[in-house]
Design a protein around this motif. Structure first.
Motif, PDB file in Angstrom:
ATOM      1  N   ASN A 154       0.857  -1.197   0.000  1.00 13.98           N
ATOM      2  CA  ASN A 154       0.000   0.000   0.000  1.00 13.98           C
ATOM      3  C   ASN A 154       0.884   1.236   0.000  1.00 13.98           C
ATOM      4  O   ASN A 154       2.053   1.172   0.373  1.00 13.98           O
ATOM      5  N   HIS A 155       0.326   2.350  -0.398  1.00 16.12           N
ATOM      6  CA  HIS A 155       1.130   3.569  -0.363  1.00 16.12           C
ATOM      7  C   HIS A 155       0.639   4.512   0.722  1.00 16.12           C
ATOM      8  O   HIS A 155      -0.513   4.446   1.167  1.00 16.12           O
ATOM      9  N   THR A 156       1.537   5.365   1.181  1.00 16.95           N
ATOM     10  CA  THR A 156       1.201   6.366   2.180  1.00 16.95           C
ATOM     11  C   THR A 156       0.334   7.453   1.534  1.00 16.95           C
ATOM     12  O   THR A 156       0.134   7.468   0.321  1.00 16.95           O
ATOM     13  N   SER A 157      -0.148   8.368   2.352  1.00 13.87           N
ATOM     14  CA  SER A 157      -1.115   9.352   1.845  1.00 13.87           C
ATOM     15  C   SER A 157      -0.547  10.252   0.767  1.00 13.87           C
ATOM     16  O   SER A 157      -1.246  10.648  -0.161  1.00 13.87           O
ATOM     17  N   GLY A 158       0.717  10.642   0.900  1.00 14.84           N
ATOM     18  CA  GLY A 158       1.306  11.485  -0.130  1.00 14.84           C
ATOM     19  C   GLY A 158       0.941  12.951  -0.019  1.00 14.84           C
ATOM     20  O   GLY A 158       0.814  13.632  -1.035  1.00 14.84           O
ATOM     21  N   THR A 159       0.825  13.449   1.212  1.00 16.67           N
ATOM     22  CA  THR A 159       0.463  14.864   1.381  1.00 16.67           C
ATOM     23  C   THR A 159       1.609  15.794   1.004  1.00 16.67           C
ATOM     24  O   THR A 159       1.383  16.957   0.692  1.00 16.67           O
ATOM     25  N   THR A 160       2.860  15.310   1.037  1.00 18.21           N
ATOM     26  CA  THR A 160       4.007  16.187   0.802  1.00 18.21           C
ATOM     27  C   THR A 160       4.794  15.815  -0.455  1.00 18.21           C
ATOM     28  O   THR A 160       5.903  16.284  -0.643  1.00 18.21           O
ATOM     29  N   GLY A 161       4.257  14.962  -1.308  1.00 19.02           N
ATOM     30  CA  GLY A 161       4.983  14.583  -2.515  1.00 19.02           C
ATOM     31  C   GLY A 161       4.586  13.190  -2.964  1.00 19.02           C
ATOM     32  O   GLY A 161       3.479  12.726  -2.691  1.00 19.02           O
ATOM     33  N   VAL A 162       5.513  12.506  -3.642  1.00 19.17           N
ATOM     34  CA  VAL A 162       5.243  11.150  -4.113  1.00 19.17           C
ATOM     35  C   VAL A 162       5.098  10.229  -2.903  1.00 19.17           C
ATOM     36  O   VAL A 162       5.961  10.205  -2.033  1.00 19.17           O
ATOM     37  N   PRO A 163       4.020   9.456  -2.819  1.00 23.16           N
ATOM     38  CA  PRO A 163       3.841   8.552  -1.677  1.00 23.16           C
ATOM     39  C   PRO A 163       4.932   7.480  -1.637  1.00 23.16           C
ATOM     40  O   PRO A 163       5.576   7.173  -2.644  1.00 23.16           O
ATOM     41  N   LEU A 182       5.872   3.434  -0.950  1.00 25.90           N
ATOM     42  CA  LEU A 182       5.255   2.118  -1.058  1.00 25.90           C
ATOM     43  C   LEU A 182       5.658   1.283   0.152  1.00 25.90           C
ATOM     44  O   LEU A 182       6.842   1.038   0.379  1.00 25.90           O
ATOM     45  N   VAL A 183       4.658   0.845   0.917  1.00 26.87           N
ATOM     46  CA  VAL A 183       4.895   0.095   2.151  1.00 26.87           C
ATOM     47  C   VAL A 183       4.468  -1.352   1.922  1.00 26.87           C
ATOM     48  O   VAL A 183       3.313  -1.616   1.577  1.00 26.87           O
ATOM     49  N   ALA A 184       5.406  -2.265   2.108  1.00 27.74           N
ATOM     50  CA  ALA A 184       5.130  -3.694   1.906  1.00 27.74           C
ATOM     51  C   ALA A 184       4.938  -4.368   3.264  1.00 27.74           C
ATOM     52  O   ALA A 184       5.888  -4.577   4.014  1.00 27.74           O
ATOM     53  N   HIS A 185       3.672  -4.695   3.588  1.00 31.81           N
ATOM     54  CA  HIS A 185       3.382  -5.403   4.839  1.00 31.81           C
ATOM     55  C   HIS A 185       3.417  -6.910   4.603  1.00 31.81           C
ATOM     56  O   HIS A 185       3.226  -7.393   3.477  1.00 31.81           O
ATOM     57  N   GLY A 232       5.668  -3.980  17.125  1.00 29.77           N
ATOM     58  CA  GLY A 232       5.908  -5.196  16.361  1.00 29.77           C
ATOM     59  C   GLY A 232       5.143  -5.247  15.063  1.00 29.77           C
ATOM     60  O   GLY A 232       5.383  -6.131  14.229  1.00 29.77           O
ATOM     61  N   ALA A 233       4.211  -4.310  14.851  1.00 26.96           N
ATOM     62  CA  ALA A 233       3.413  -4.287  13.627  1.00 26.96           C
ATOM     63  C   ALA A 233       4.056  -3.475  12.518  1.00 26.96           C
ATOM     64  O   ALA A 233       3.483  -3.342  11.439  1.00 26.96           O
ATOM     65  N   ARG A 234       5.255  -2.951  12.765  1.00 28.63           N
ATOM     66  CA  ARG A 234       5.893  -2.115  11.747  1.00 28.63           C
ATOM     67  C   ARG A 234       6.255  -2.948  10.526  1.00 28.63           C
ATOM     68  O   ARG A 234       6.781  -4.051  10.630  1.00 28.63           O
ATOM     69  N   ALA A 235       5.971  -2.389   9.350  1.00 26.24           N
ATOM     70  CA  ALA A 235       6.288  -3.073   8.095  1.00 26.24           C
ATOM     71  C   ALA A 235       7.803  -3.227   7.945  1.00 26.24           C
ATOM     72  O   ALA A 235       8.577  -2.489   8.560  1.00 26.24           O
ATOM     73  N   PRO A 236       8.247  -4.168   7.108  1.00 22.93           N
ATOM     74  CA  PRO A 236       9.691  -4.390   6.946  1.00 22.93           C
ATOM     75  C   PRO A 236      10.423  -3.289   6.173  1.00 22.93           C
ATOM     76  O   PRO A 236      11.630  -3.152   6.311  1.00 22.93           O
ATOM     77  N   GLY A 237       9.724  -2.528   5.325  1.00 20.00           N
ATOM     78  CA  GLY A 237      10.458  -1.510   4.590  1.00 20.00           C
ATOM     79  C   GLY A 237       9.636  -0.838   3.511  1.00 20.00           C
ATOM     80  O   GLY A 237       8.467  -1.159   3.281  1.00 20.00           O
ATOM     81  N   TYR A 238      10.290   0.134   2.842  1.00 21.19           N
ATOM     82  CA  TYR A 238       9.730   0.793   1.670  1.00 21.19           C
ATOM     83  C   TYR A 238      10.225   0.069   0.424  1.00 21.19           C
ATOM     84  O   TYR A 238      11.398  -0.327   0.347  1.00 21.19           O
ATOM     85  N   LEU A 239       9.365  -0.076  -0.536  1.00 17.73           N
ATOM     86  CA  LEU A 239       9.753  -0.701  -1.787  1.00 17.73           C
ATOM     87  C   LEU A 239      10.461   0.326  -2.669  1.00 17.73           C
ATOM     88  O   LEU A 239       9.908   1.384  -2.974  1.00 17.73           O
ATOM     89  N   GLY A 240      11.718   0.034  -3.042  1.00 18.80           N
ATOM     90  CA  GLY A 240      12.466   0.915  -3.929  1.00 18.80           C
ATOM     91  C   GLY A 240      13.067   2.130  -3.259  1.00 18.80           C
ATOM     92  O   GLY A 240      13.688   2.959  -3.927  1.00 18.80           O
ATOM     93  N   GLU A 241      12.911   2.276  -1.932  1.00 24.96           N
ATOM     94  CA  GLU A 241      13.488   3.418  -1.209  1.00 24.96           C
ATOM     95  C   GLU A 241      14.091   2.936   0.111  1.00 24.96           C
ATOM     96  O   GLU A 241      13.754   3.420   1.196  1.00 24.96           O
ATOM     97  N   GLU A 242      15.012   2.006   0.019  1.00 23.08           N
ATOM     98  CA  GLU A 242      15.591   1.387   1.212  1.00 23.08           C
ATOM     99  C   GLU A 242      16.353   2.400   2.061  1.00 23.08           C
ATOM    100  O   GLU A 242      16.289   2.362   3.296  1.00 23.08           O
ATOM    101  N   GLU A 243      17.083   3.319   1.423  1.00 25.17           N
ATOM    102  CA  GLU A 243      17.833   4.313   2.188  1.00 25.17           C
ATOM    103  C   GLU A 243      16.896   5.230   2.961  1.00 25.17           C
ATOM    104  O   GLU A 243      17.193   5.626   4.101  1.00 25.17           O
ATOM    105  N   ARG A 244      15.792   5.581   2.359  1.00 19.07           N
ATOM    106  CA  ARG A 244      14.815   6.438   3.043  1.00 19.07           C
ATOM    107  C   ARG A 244      14.263   5.730   4.274  1.00 19.07           C
ATOM    108  O   ARG A 244      14.064   6.342   5.318  1.00 19.07           O
ATOM    109  N   TRP A 245      14.027   4.422   4.149  1.00 16.56           N
ATOM    110  CA  TRP A 245      13.544   3.650   5.288  1.00 16.56           C
ATOM    111  C   TRP A 245      14.578   3.625   6.416  1.00 16.56           C
ATOM    112  O   TRP A 245      14.265   3.861   7.572  1.00 16.56           O
TER     113      TRP A 245
END
Length: 524
Positions: free
Chosen positions: A168-177, A179-182, A379-392
């Motif tokens: 799923n993607h974040t809301s994107g209020t400040t730019g490109v959302p 991608l969060v992989a749960h 413990g419910a935190r997703a493992p990472g952002y897809l394609g933006e590992e450094e940002r994560w």
């Protein structure tokens, strides 16, 4: 999730689902379904996804009009062992192209109407996927769904609980959302399972009519789908048309006892609460997520209920983490003297989340009463952002998640949200100013306080006709921090995300020609 509807139907679940319009899926012309019929629809959908070439571990991008069949499509992809990516049709051409480039989906499921719109804006989503299936009409470069319908679905496939389940993607209020992989462990075991308990007062009961009016491309409804079907209420009603006159008829036919909606939807439906024959009399539980709801709206809906113990449950969290805190409002709590602080988010979810407030420069913990960055551990935190590992990695601090929000905790552990860091100006809270102004000026549909750098905050007054009463406004801000001259706008001119949040930086750029706000934006 791939066999969720089958399992709930096999247990004898008597839930009936009512829709305000038919699904966009092929072969789905009705507006009332039992669980067995929904299970069949998911299986048939899995059949044509497989015929379109979807296999285990493939990514399936879904971009279509807002409806609960986002989750049926996702469940069908999960049934094949694939990973669905639910993308909002509200995304503009450039952000959608960016997300599709990160996804590299085996299949894109969309509509000819959406392709036409994005091609007119200079982008072609078809070029970002190996194959595209359209649901509504023929389109160049895409396969009409009728060409792949009718294939038998393969047997359901299971996956490792720590493998990606849904994107799923974040809301994107400040730019490109983002991608969060749960995974199954995070969004199902940790989040959905937590909601399947029948908690006193706030738990879903078997006799309930549960109405949902949300953005079905987002992770909240995927989690909600898992939990609400297991709780097996008498009725589930899906509201996709949010204009008051259209929603009124549907809500009268299916008066809710539990209502979950986007804050923006509550705001749109608020005029219905003042009618003599209004549809909210039986509501005992209101639920809101994504954003805080302003005090006048809280009062209107709680006042519309005739249930003695009616409760409003407000959740604060993020796509990456799920809910972090809960706050409860009642008619009695809103009746006290003074203005209501809707930015009081309550306390962390017991035994599941921890919060701390830290200095934004040194990350040293701050004592109660001091404002700083809010960090969360769950413990419910997703493992990472897809394609933006450094940002994560930049937002991960030794297992503590940087929410990018500025807030303060009191000595009891309650959290008060001030602003997103990117919008925060020292010495004030734009969000609190918005609450105060909406409380003092009942003719406002909404107030948005923007923070251009090196100048006073700009109040944007959203009204029915794009005008405002200057005398009343001046009286309302007399005891508030200095503000720039207000700007009045009609609702239709306000840029929003798919969840109804105001895209503050886009609005700021409309007004000033510059999108940058007072904060650093390092953790958005």
């Amino acid at each position: 999730m791939g066999t969720l509807f089958d399992e709930c139907a096999s247990r004898g679940g008597a839930t009936v689902v009512h829709l305000d319009r038919p699904f966009d899926l092929p072969g789905a012309g009705g507006i009332a379904y039992d669980l067995a019929q929904l299970a069949t629809l998911v299986e048939e959908t899995a059949g044509w996804l497989a015929a379109a070439g979807v296999r285990a571990r493939d990514r399936v991008a879904i971009v279509k009009d807002n409806h609960w069949d986002y989750d049926l499509l996702a469940c069908a992809a999960v049934r094949l062992g694939a990973v669905p990516a639910q993308l909002s049709a509200h995304l503009a051409a450039e952000p959608l192209a960016t997300l599709l480039a990160r996804l590299r989906p085996r299949l894109l499921v969309t509509t000819a109407a959406l392709l036409e719109r994005h091609r007119a804006d200079g982008a072609d989503p078809v070029q970002r996927a190996e194959r595209t299936v359209v649901l509504d009409a023929p389109a160049e470069g895409a396969t009409l769904v009728d060409e792949v319908r009718g294939a038998t679905a393969p047997a359901p496939r299971r996956r490792d609980p720590d493998a990606p389940l849904v994107i799923n993607h974040t809301s994107g209020t400040t730019g490109v959302p983002k991608l969060v992989a749960h995974t199954t462990r995070t969004i199902i075991h940790k989040l959905a399972r937590f909601e399947t308990f029948r908690y006193p007062r706030i738990g879903v009961r078997r006799e309930d009519t549960v109405v949902n009016a949300s953005s079905y491309a987002h992770g909240r409804t995927f989690c909600w789908t898992a939990s609400v079907l297991c709780l097996a209420p008498r009725e589930i009603a899906i509201l996709t048309r949010h204009a008051p006159e259209e929603a009124d008829l549907f809500l009268r036919d299916h008066p809710p006892t539990v209502l979950e909606a986007l804050p923006s939807v509550y705001n749109r439906l608020r005029p219905l609460t003042g009618r003599l024959d209004q549809p909210f009399r039986r509501v005992r539980l209101y639920v809101s997520t994504y954003d805080a709801v302003h005090p006048p709206t809280l009062r209107a809906f709680l006042g519309a209920s005739r249930e003695r113990g009616a409760v409003w449950m407000q959740g604060w969290g993020q796509t990456e983490t799920g809910p972090l805190t809960f706050r409860f409002h009642t008619r009695r709590s809103l009746r006290g003297a003074g203005e209501v602080d809707a930015r009081d988010l309550g306390r962390p979810v017991p035994f599941r989340t921890r919060l701390r407030v830290v200095d934004p420069d040194t990350f040293a913990p701050l004592p109660p009463g001091r404002a700083g960055l809010l960090l969360a551990r769950t413990g419910a935190r997703a493992p990472g952002y897809l394609g933006e590992e450094e940002r994560w990695r930049a937002k991960d601090r030794d297992g503590w998640w940087n929410t990018g929000d500025v807030g303060v905790r009191d000595r009891t552990g309650a959290v008060r949200l001030l602003d997103r860091e990117v919008d925060h100006a020292p010495g004030l809270s734009c969000l609190q100013l918005e609450d105060v102004l909406e409380d003092r000026l009942p003719w406002l549909s909404e107030c948005v306080v923007l923070t251009p750098p090196d100048s006073d905050p700009v109040p944007v007054l959203v009204t029915a006709d794009g005008t405002y009463d200057a005398t009343e406004f001046k009286r309302a801000v007399d005891d508030l921090p200095p503000l720039a001259e207000p700007v009045a706008r009609a609702e239709a001119s306000i840029p929003r995300t798919g969840t109804g949040k105001v895209r503050r930086h886009a609005l700021l750029e409309q007004l000033t020609g510059r999108p940058d706000a007072a904060g650093t934006g390092r953790w958005t």
